[in-house]
Design a protein around this motif. Sequence first.
Motif, short mmCIF file in Angstrom:
data_model
loop_
_atom_site.label_atom_id
_atom_site.label_comp_id
_atom_site.label_asym_id
_atom_site.label_seq_id
_atom_site.Cartn_x
_atom_site.Cartn_y
_atom_site.Cartn_z
N GLY A 434 0.81 -1.21 0.00
CA GLY A 434 0.00 0.00 0.00
C GLY A 434 0.84 1.25 0.00
O GLY A 434 1.76 1.43 -0.80
N ILE A 435 0.53 2.15 0.95
CA ILE A 435 1.32 3.36 1.16
C ILE A 435 2.37 3.11 2.24
O ILE A 435 3.53 3.48 2.12
N GLY A 436 1.95 2.42 3.31
CA GLY A 436 2.73 2.38 4.53
C GLY A 436 4.06 1.68 4.44
O GLY A 436 5.01 2.06 5.13
N LYS A 437 4.17 0.62 3.62
CA LYS A 437 5.42 -0.14 3.56
C LYS A 437 6.23 0.18 2.30
O LYS A 437 7.28 -0.43 2.07
N MET A 438 5.78 1.13 1.53
CA MET A 438 6.44 1.45 0.27
C MET A 438 7.89 1.90 0.48
O MET A 438 8.79 1.58 -0.30
N LYS A 439 8.14 2.64 1.57
CA LYS A 439 9.48 3.20 1.79
C LYS A 439 10.52 2.12 2.11
O LYS A 439 11.71 2.40 2.08
N PHE A 440 10.07 0.89 2.42
CA PHE A 440 11.01 -0.18 2.73
C PHE A 440 11.30 -1.08 1.53
O PHE A 440 12.13 -1.97 1.62
N MET A 441 10.61 -0.84 0.42
CA MET A 441 10.69 -1.79 -0.69
C MET A 441 12.08 -1.88 -1.31
O MET A 441 12.56 -2.96 -1.64
N ARG A 442 12.75 -0.75 -1.48
CA ARG A 442 14.08 -0.81 -2.09
C ARG A 442 15.08 -1.47 -1.14
O ARG A 442 15.97 -2.21 -1.58
#
Length: 476
Positions: A434-442
């Motif tokens: 979603g939005i919340g875990k996007m910053k950890f994807m890379r």
Amino acid sequence: MSLISVLVPGALSMSASALAPALLEALKALLGNRVSTSESDRAQHGRDESSHTPQLPDAVCRPESTEEVSAIVKLCAINKTPIVAYGAGSSLEGALIPLQGGISIDLTGMNQILSVRPEDLDATVQAGVTRKQLNAHLRDTGLFFPIDPGADATIGGMSATRASGTNAVRYGTMRENVVNLTVVLADGRIIRTRSRAKKSSAGYDLTGIFVGSEGTLGIITEITVRLYGIPEVMAAAICAFPTVEAAIDTVIQTIQMGLPISRMELLDDRAIEAVNNYSKLDLPVAPTLFFEFAGSQSSVEEQAAIVEDLARGEGASSWRWSTDADERGKLWQARHDIHWALRAIRPGTRGWGTDVCVPISALAEVIRETRKHCAQAPFFTAMVGHVGDGNFHLSMQLDRDDPAEFELASAINDRMVHLALKLGGTCTGEHGVGIGKMKFMRAEHGDAIDVMHLIKDALDPDGIFNPGKVLPPKAA
């Protein structure tokens, strides 16, 4: 966009629809009164169960067939209008929030069970069919669909988020239980991802690409799922432990012995406190494991005896087990009501639910360190976990009007996720990105994110499907 603007719930904007008049007119010609621009409909489809700030779509469309979804997408593609697919609205990471407005396609009206094939152990349903609806339909066949995320989610939504739940330790997740899909692509084309054959070596695994894509690559409209025989006997057991580590050691030993456990759920002492209050139970307030065993009467008794010995070897107390359907149902209903039980502990607050998944050998460490970080928090926290597959959830009940609490919760979440990644885990086991875990994807996927962007660009070149979700911005 600041962290606080993303996480702190705020007032919904009630501005009028910003759709191009020609598009709105064409949608109404297609669907009639199944197109809505009312404030109440838009507000309902602008939020989910997460702590992320709601945002209204410009209109809500309610198709009843794959062909109608295709027609909506074709109209939106001409206008490059964003589209977000909507099911039961139970997302915990903001996956349903239409960040750029546009159209919310509510698929709950597509609720037909198209076919059940008991001899093949599969069924085909429209995306709006819920798991409880499907199992009620299957009741007289001796079969059931086992994936149980707790909420009565739609099968389409469960496929889009690669849901799992309490039965995953035995039956797997949606990834293992979706046979094939019907999907509408960004240009309106309708495809089927594969045949119903048990196995195939023909072509790329398109089913696997769309399961878990959270509506960013296409709109899932029909799903064929695997079915299973209802076990002869099912029994539930519960026991308390002196520490979380002792409970996890019992889980590890149970799995290493190869016992066919259906469910193994961990609730920490604070979660048990909430369950006791909400569901009127009297469980010992301590780290607790819930088990479910299934099979013949003799096999269930044997499984339970072995697990009881393992648990008592780790200091467990108050072992209770039963094959009574009502007692078992009450126990699992209490587990499934944990979301509401936790909210009731601190009325008027907003729950922030987050999850990670790690190899089981690392589970105790992640839970222990996260509990340390939560110990001094001014808000109520609790942990529950599908520990049989290394997945656990942290819930934080936050003051809606206190940005400092959201900042602290974000720091706790960040530390938990980064530790999980360090130990070979993932930023989300089942809630989705979603939005919340996007910053950890890379951090989790590295250069594979660039490959994911290639897939996104190929399937959705104008970026109209659920924009702003799952994938972080492209590397400079």
